[in-house]
Scaffold this motif. Structure first.
Motif, PDB file in Angstrom:
ATOM      1  N   THR A   1       0.811  -1.117   0.067  1.00 27.37           N
ATOM      2  CA  THR A   1      -0.060   0.144   0.187  1.00 27.37           C
ATOM      3  C   THR A   1       0.726   1.092  -0.171  1.00 27.37           C
ATOM      4  N   PHE A   2       0.223   2.436  -0.263  1.00 32.49           N
ATOM      5  CA  PHE A   2       1.119   3.612  -0.076  1.00 32.49           C
ATOM      6  C   PHE A   2       1.515   3.810   1.223  1.00 32.49           C
ATOM      7  N   GLU A   3       0.944   3.355   2.313  1.00 34.54           N
ATOM      8  CA  GLU A   3       1.393   3.450   3.547  1.00 34.54           C
ATOM      9  C   GLU A   3       2.677   2.560   3.991  1.00 34.54           C
ATOM     10  N   GLN A   4       2.625   1.418   3.373  1.00 34.91           N
ATOM     11  CA  GLN A   4       3.623   0.386   3.442  1.00 34.91           C
ATOM     12  C   GLN A   4       4.761   0.874   2.889  1.00 34.91           C
ATOM     13  N   LEU A   5       4.683   1.396   1.566  1.00 33.30           N
ATOM     14  CA  LEU A   5       5.682   1.810   0.882  1.00 33.30           C
ATOM     15  C   LEU A   5       6.426   3.136   1.315  1.00 33.30           C
ATOM     16  N   ALA A   6       5.457   3.817   2.053  1.00 34.55           N
ATOM     17  CA  ALA A   6       6.309   5.172   2.684  1.00 34.55           C
ATOM     18  C   ALA A   6       7.015   4.587   3.917  1.00 34.55           C
ATOM     19  N   GLU A   7       6.629   3.670   4.692  1.00 34.67           N
ATOM     20  CA  GLU A   7       7.377   3.233   5.724  1.00 34.67           C
ATOM     21  C   GLU A   7       8.919   2.607   5.124  1.00 34.67           C
ATOM     22  N   ALA A   8       8.494   1.941   4.152  1.00 33.88           N
ATOM     23  CA  ALA A   8       9.673   0.941   3.551  1.00 33.88           C
ATOM     24  C   ALA A   8      10.573   1.835   2.901  1.00 33.88           C
ATOM     25  N   SER A   9      10.179   2.981   2.523  1.00 29.68           N
ATOM     26  CA  SER A   9      11.019   3.854   1.681  1.00 29.68           C
ATOM     27  C   SER A   9      11.648   5.151   2.510  1.00 29.68           C
ATOM     28  N   GLY A  10      10.816   5.473   3.495  1.00 27.72           N
ATOM     29  CA  GLY A  10      11.323   6.682   4.438  1.00 27.72           C
ATOM     30  C   GLY A  10      10.639   7.932   3.673  1.00 27.72           C
ATOM     31  N   LEU A  11       9.787   8.054   2.777  1.00 27.32           N
ATOM     32  CA  LEU A  11       9.202   8.974   2.122  1.00 27.32           C
ATOM     33  C   LEU A  11       7.757   9.242   2.468  1.00 27.32           C
ATOM     34  N   HIS A  12       7.456  10.420   2.519  1.00 29.10           N
ATOM     35  CA  HIS A  12       5.966  10.702   3.075  1.00 29.10           C
ATOM     36  C   HIS A  12       4.770   9.905   2.160  1.00 29.10           C
ATOM     37  N   ARG A  13       3.729   9.563   2.624  1.00 23.69           N
ATOM     38  CA  ARG A  13       2.931   8.840   1.986  1.00 23.69           C
ATOM     39  C   ARG A  13       2.338   9.994   0.822  1.00 23.69           C
ATOM     40  N   GLN A  14       2.163  11.317   1.258  1.00 20.49           N
ATOM     41  CA  GLN A  14       1.698  12.417   0.215  1.00 20.49           C
ATOM     42  C   GLN A  14       2.718  12.347  -1.033  1.00 20.49           C
ATOM     43  N   THR A  15       3.948  12.364  -0.656  1.00 25.93           N
ATOM     44  CA  THR A  15       4.795  12.583  -1.835  1.00 25.93           C
ATOM     45  C   THR A  15       4.679  11.468  -2.885  1.00 25.93           C
ATOM     46  N   LEU A  16       4.579  10.109  -2.194  1.00 24.99           N
ATOM     47  CA  LEU A  16       4.303   8.968  -3.406  1.00 24.99           C
ATOM     48  C   LEU A  16       2.950   9.150  -4.061  1.00 24.99           C
ATOM     49  N   THR A  17       1.995   9.495  -3.224  1.00 24.19           N
ATOM     50  CA  THR A  17       0.497   9.663  -4.042  1.00 24.19           C
ATOM     51  C   THR A  17       0.824  10.996  -5.080  1.00 24.19           C
ATOM     52  N   ASN A  18       1.674  11.912  -4.774  1.00 22.13           N
ATOM     53  CA  ASN A  18       1.920  12.832  -5.716  1.00 22.13           C
ATOM     54  C   ASN A  18       2.481  12.536  -7.062  1.00 22.13           C
ATOM     55  N   ILE A  19       3.502  11.791  -6.818  1.00 24.71           N
ATOM     56  CA  ILE A  19       4.015  11.249  -7.960  1.00 24.71           C
ATOM     57  C   ILE A  19       3.082  10.379  -8.759  1.00 24.71           C
ATOM     58  N   ALA A  20       2.265   9.268  -7.807  1.00 20.18           N
ATOM     59  CA  ALA A  20       1.627   8.223  -8.651  1.00 20.18           C
ATOM     60  C   ALA A  20       0.648   8.987  -9.618  1.00 20.18           C
ATOM     61  N   ARG A  21       0.167  10.237  -9.130  1.00 14.65           N
ATOM     62  CA  ARG A  21      -0.877  11.091  -9.911  1.00 14.65           C
ATOM     63  C   ARG A  21      -0.168  11.989 -10.828  1.00 14.65           C
ATOM     64  N   GLY A  22       0.902  12.044 -10.837  1.00 12.17           N
ATOM     65  CA  GLY A  22       1.703  12.939 -11.729  1.00 12.17           C
ATOM     66  C   GLY A  22       1.719  14.507 -11.582  1.00 12.17           C
ATOM     67  N   ALA A  23       1.439  14.711 -10.105  1.00 11.45           N
ATOM     68  CA  ALA A  23       1.424  16.109  -9.654  1.00 11.45           C
ATOM     69  C   ALA A  23       2.966  16.096  -9.267  1.00 11.45           C
ATOM     70  N   ALA A  24       3.859  15.378  -9.139  1.00  6.38           N
ATOM     71  CA  ALA A  24       5.328  15.648  -8.656  1.00  6.38           C
ATOM     72  C   ALA A  24       6.043  14.422  -9.594  1.00  6.38           C
TER      73      ALA A  24
END
Length: 90
Positions: A36-59
């Motif tokens: 999940t985004f939460e699990q990936l955030a924890e595994a990567s050390g990145l914020h969940r919001q950063t991941l969702t921004n990348i996934a939707r093309g906003a970043a």
């Protein structure tokens, strides 16, 4: 270039292939990993919001971001982003 946008005489316009945004590759890699985004955030050390921004093309993320994601997916940066360049060449 001359006024009007045409190349100067004797010069050829250079066209470059631009890589496609990496958003869909993050989405694909995350889906294949089953995280999940939460699990990936924890595994990567990145914020969940950063991941969702990348996934939707906003970043797009910087080099550090993609290195952290590659580590979380247990992949090299080349393995993670290779489809960006391979798809652009076709």
């Amino acid at each position: 270039m001359r006024a009007g946008g045409s190349p100067e005489r004797g010069r050829r316009a250079v066209t470059r292939t631009r890589p496609k945004p990496p958003a869909r590759y993050l989405v694909t890699a995350r889906a294949e990993s089953g995280m999940t985004f939460e699990q990936l955030a924890e595994a990567s050390g990145l914020h969940r919001q950063t991941l969702t921004n990348i996934a939707r093309g906003a970043a797009k993320g910087d080099l550090r971001t993609w290195l952290m994601l590659a580590r979380a997916f247990d992949a090299t940066l080349d393995e993670l982003l290779a489809p960006v360049w391979h798809d652009s060449a076709s």
